[in-house]
Design a protein around this motif. Structure first.
Motif, PDB file in Angstrom:
ATOM      1  N   GLY A 129     -12.014   0.719 -14.401  1.00 19.20           N
ATOM      2  CA  GLY A 129     -11.437  -0.400 -15.129  1.00 19.20           C
ATOM      3  C   GLY A 129     -11.545  -1.702 -14.361  1.00 19.20           C
ATOM      4  O   GLY A 129     -11.819  -2.760 -14.934  1.00 19.20           O
ATOM      5  N   LEU A 130     -11.364  -1.645 -13.035  1.00 22.47           N
ATOM      6  CA  LEU A 130     -11.505  -2.840 -12.205  1.00 22.47           C
ATOM      7  C   LEU A 130     -12.947  -3.333 -12.221  1.00 22.47           C
ATOM      8  O   LEU A 130     -13.201  -4.542 -12.315  1.00 22.47           O
ATOM      9  CB  LEU A 130     -11.066  -2.528 -10.777  1.00 22.47           C
ATOM     10  N   ASP A 131     -13.901  -2.415 -12.153  1.00 20.79           N
ATOM     11  CA  ASP A 131     -15.314  -2.779 -12.238  1.00 20.79           C
ATOM     12  C   ASP A 131     -15.610  -3.461 -13.574  1.00 20.79           C
ATOM     13  O   ASP A 131     -16.277  -4.500 -13.631  1.00 20.79           O
ATOM     14  CB  ASP A 131     -16.176  -1.527 -12.064  1.00 20.79           C
ATOM     15  N   ASP A 132     -15.089  -2.888 -14.658  1.00 22.15           N
ATOM     16  CA  ASP A 132     -15.299  -3.492 -15.969  1.00 22.15           C
ATOM     17  C   ASP A 132     -14.639  -4.864 -16.058  1.00 22.15           C
ATOM     18  O   ASP A 132     -15.168  -5.778 -16.697  1.00 22.15           O
ATOM     19  CB  ASP A 132     -14.734  -2.582 -17.064  1.00 22.15           C
ATOM     20  N   LEU A 133     -13.476  -5.021 -15.417  1.00 24.52           N
ATOM     21  CA  LEU A 133     -12.782  -6.311 -15.442  1.00 24.52           C
ATOM     22  C   LEU A 133     -13.588  -7.376 -14.709  1.00 24.52           C
ATOM     23  O   LEU A 133     -13.677  -8.524 -15.154  1.00 24.52           O
ATOM     24  CB  LEU A 133     -11.401  -6.156 -14.817  1.00 24.52           C
ATOM     25  N   ILE A 134     -14.199  -7.000 -13.594  1.00 25.43           N
ATOM     26  CA  ILE A 134     -15.029  -7.938 -12.845  1.00 25.43           C
ATOM     27  C   ILE A 134     -16.213  -8.409 -13.688  1.00 25.43           C
ATOM     28  O   ILE A 134     -16.592  -9.587 -13.664  1.00 25.43           O
ATOM     29  CB  ILE A 134     -15.534  -7.287 -11.543  1.00 25.43           C
ATOM     30  N   HIS A 135     -16.788  -7.487 -14.467  1.00 28.43           N
ATOM     31  CA  HIS A 135     -17.991  -7.803 -15.237  1.00 28.43           C
ATOM     32  C   HIS A 135     -17.698  -8.184 -16.683  1.00 28.43           C
ATOM     33  O   HIS A 135     -18.628  -8.346 -17.479  1.00 28.43           O
ATOM     34  CB  HIS A 135     -18.952  -6.609 -15.204  1.00 28.43           C
ATOM     35  N   ALA A 212     -15.500   2.052 -28.035  1.00 27.64           N
ATOM     36  CA  ALA A 212     -14.952   1.384 -26.853  1.00 27.64           C
ATOM     37  C   ALA A 212     -15.955   1.415 -25.712  1.00 27.64           C
ATOM     38  O   ALA A 212     -16.010   0.492 -24.892  1.00 27.64           O
ATOM     39  CB  ALA A 212     -13.645   2.055 -26.433  1.00 27.64           C
ATOM     40  N   GLU A 213     -16.760   2.477 -25.658  1.00 28.45           N
ATOM     41  CA  GLU A 213     -17.807   2.549 -24.634  1.00 28.45           C
ATOM     42  C   GLU A 213     -18.876   1.490 -24.889  1.00 28.45           C
ATOM     43  O   GLU A 213     -19.409   0.881 -23.962  1.00 28.45           O
ATOM     44  CB  GLU A 213     -18.420   3.950 -24.640  1.00 28.45           C
ATOM     45  N   ARG A 214     -19.180   1.248 -26.179  1.00 28.77           N
ATOM     46  CA  ARG A 214     -20.185   0.242 -26.506  1.00 28.77           C
ATOM     47  C   ARG A 214     -19.689  -1.162 -26.243  1.00 28.77           C
ATOM     48  O   ARG A 214     -20.482  -2.076 -26.022  1.00 28.77           O
ATOM     49  CB  ARG A 214     -20.580   0.373 -27.986  1.00 28.77           C
ATOM     50  N   THR A 388     -13.737   4.816 -22.193  1.00 30.26           N
ATOM     51  CA  THR A 388     -14.601   3.640 -22.178  1.00 30.26           C
ATOM     52  C   THR A 388     -15.934   3.899 -21.500  1.00 30.26           C
ATOM     53  O   THR A 388     -16.767   2.995 -21.449  1.00 30.26           O
ATOM     54  CB  THR A 388     -13.905   2.465 -21.461  1.00 30.26           C
ATOM     55  N   ARG A 389     -16.146   5.115 -20.985  1.00 34.90           N
ATOM     56  CA  ARG A 389     -17.410   5.441 -20.307  1.00 34.90           C
ATOM     57  C   ARG A 389     -17.874   6.825 -20.706  1.00 34.90           C
ATOM     58  O   ARG A 389     -17.068   7.711 -20.998  1.00 34.90           O
ATOM     59  CB  ARG A 389     -17.248   5.375 -18.789  1.00 34.90           C
ATOM     60  N   ALA A 390     -19.192   7.009 -20.683  1.00 38.28           N
ATOM     61  CA  ALA A 390     -19.761   8.314 -21.023  1.00 38.28           C
ATOM     62  C   ALA A 390     -19.300   9.384 -20.042  1.00 38.28           C
ATOM     63  O   ALA A 390     -19.087  10.537 -20.424  1.00 38.28           O
ATOM     64  CB  ALA A 390     -21.289   8.227 -21.042  1.00 38.28           C
TER      65      ALA A 390
END
Length: 452
Positions: A129-135, A212-214, A388-390
């Motif tokens: 989630g932190l990685d996704d927040l950064i990006h 949500a993954e997409r 949110t991820r495969a």
């Protein structure tokens, strides 16, 4: 000293030059670094103004320093922070002064977060989630990532795992007391009830749409059509800036051009492709091949034709399975009639078609509104999405399959059912990153920026 035992440092704020720069140090030597440069340790978690000096006593900068002794810190280790003026020379002098202290090195990408994970400060779903927040590029991506960082999936997975372990204990107790007559049956009934409830909960999560993954990757919209129909002009209108060369000469666009858009919080990648036509030019042939490939993989194709012209079925054939508007990739195809300002038609000719003037802007707001509605339907509701991820979906599927098999096997033998429960708990442990995940850690953390 092993690299994981060394103290690390990095710039944790934006690229220099900037008004203020934050340099973070984490590890057993963080206190020594702070004492060496600032003279003494400040009170924990209280900002203190200090004149920083290097090992030779030369001043570096007038700064604010903070001290976070472990384990009550972001990484679980001792952390020192230096808030300095963000000039390149200041940072260079500070890095030089830190790096000469023994057993201290520059941090690798994601190493601060990885140490936080390894020290139990966050689980793997929260790190993702932190990685996704950064990006995150859009507000919807940000909200989804923040929910994961706050433990939306991790908390549920921990609860599921604890309940599996409790059910497994009942099953295995039945094995231990197999010679006590009706004791195994008394233990089996509540275990089966708990396992069935768990399986149903996880199955409902998996049954939810995986959009949500997409949302992490975004919607892909390709602008396609024959040469010189206004594809690049439309691209510039959607982007609200000049991203593609516009020319009256056919074949100007030879390669695929991409631009990232934020449409009402939905991330959308718009692709401008080369005009699709038969040509002897080898460079243009390659552009046409790439255009067809990207249109084939798009979620939505905007097929541009000039207003008043018939749509060429042969040109669309490579994009569709049939004449029902479904692309070979499974995406949709919209017909967009351009140059309505020339007077051929005054708007959309048929239902599902759009009339625009890419050069004048007529019809563009209506087309954008339709794209926003399409994105909303495509992504669905992601407000309560857990997965949110495969990787997360696959491990939940493994846990669900193991729970289902345990229910099928429990009447035939508690030993086999108990083994399936152990497999389910193991899958959820991998989801949280607590067992056997070394193979995925590098792939996850190397995407982080240095200093995070």
């Amino acid at each position: 000293m092993h690299p994981r035992d060394q103290t690390i440092f990095a710039l944790s704020s934006g690229r220099a030059p900037s008004a203020i720069a934050v340099v973070r140090v984490s590890g057993s030597q963080a206190g020594l670094v702070l004492t060496t440069l600032a003279g003494r340790l400040p009170a924990p978690r209280q900002a203190s103004r200090r004149l920083l000096r290097d090992g030779a006593g030369r001043p570096i900068d007038d700064a604010v320093v903070l001290w976070f002794p472990g384990p009550a810190s972001a990484t679980g280790e001792d952390i020192a922070e230096f808030h300095v003026h963000g000039g390149r020379a200041v940072l260079m002098a500070l890095f030089s002064a830190i790096s000469v202290i023994p057993n201290i090195r520059a941090a690798e990408p994601g190493e601060f977060t990885r140490r936080a994970f390894e020290n139990g400060k966050l689980d793997l779903t929260e790190a993702e989630g932190l990685d996704d927040l950064i990006h995150a590029d859009t507000d919807r991506q940000r909200r989804q990532a923040l929910r994961q960082l706050q433990g939306l999936l991790g908390d549920r997975a921990r609860d599921w795992r604890e309940r599996i372990i409790e059910a497994s204990a009942l099953i295995e107790a039945g094995i231990d007391f197999s010679d006590e007559g009706d004791v195994p049956a008394e233990l089996r009934a509540p275990a089966v009830k708990a396992i069935r409830a768990l399986h149903d909960e996880i199955a409902r999560v998996l049954a939810a749409q995986g959009q949500a993954e997409r949302l992490r990757d975004g919607l892909v919209v390709a602008i396609a059509g024959e040469p010189n129909v206004g594809k690049s002009t439309l691209m510039n209108q959607l982007a609200r800036r000049e991203v593609a060369i516009v020319s009256p000469h056919a074949g100007t666009t030879r390669d695929v051009i991409e631009v990232q858009l934020d449409l009402d919080g939905y991330p959308v990648t718009v692709i401008d492709t080369a005009g699709i036509r038969e040509t002897d030019d080898p460079v243009e042939q390659e552009g046409v091949r790439r255009a067809r490939a990207r249109a084939d993989g798009a979620d939505l194709v905007l097929w541009l034709v000039e207003s008043g012209q018939a749509v060429d079925p042969g040109a669309l054939r490579s994009l569709r399975k049939s004449g029902d508007g479904v692309a070979s990739s499974g995406g949709s195809v919209w017909i967009v009639r351009n140059k309505i300002d020339l007077g051929a038609i005054g708007g959309a000719a048929l239902q599902g078609e759009f009339g625009i003037s890419a050069s004048q802007g007529d019809g563009i707001p209506e087309l954008v509104d339709a794209l926003v509605k399409f994105a909303a339907e495509f992504f669905g509701t992601t407000e309560g999405a857990l997965v949110t991820r495969a990787r997360q979906r696959e491990l939940l599927r493994q846990a669900s399959d193991s729970l289902r098999r345990s229910l099928e096997l429990v009447e035939d033998g508690e030993e086999l059912a108990a083994e399936e429960l152990r497999a389910a708990a193991f899958a959820l442990g991998r989801l949280l990153g607590r067992v056997d995940v070394e193979d995925v850690l590098g792939a996850i953390f190397q995407r982080f920026c240095i200093g995070k």
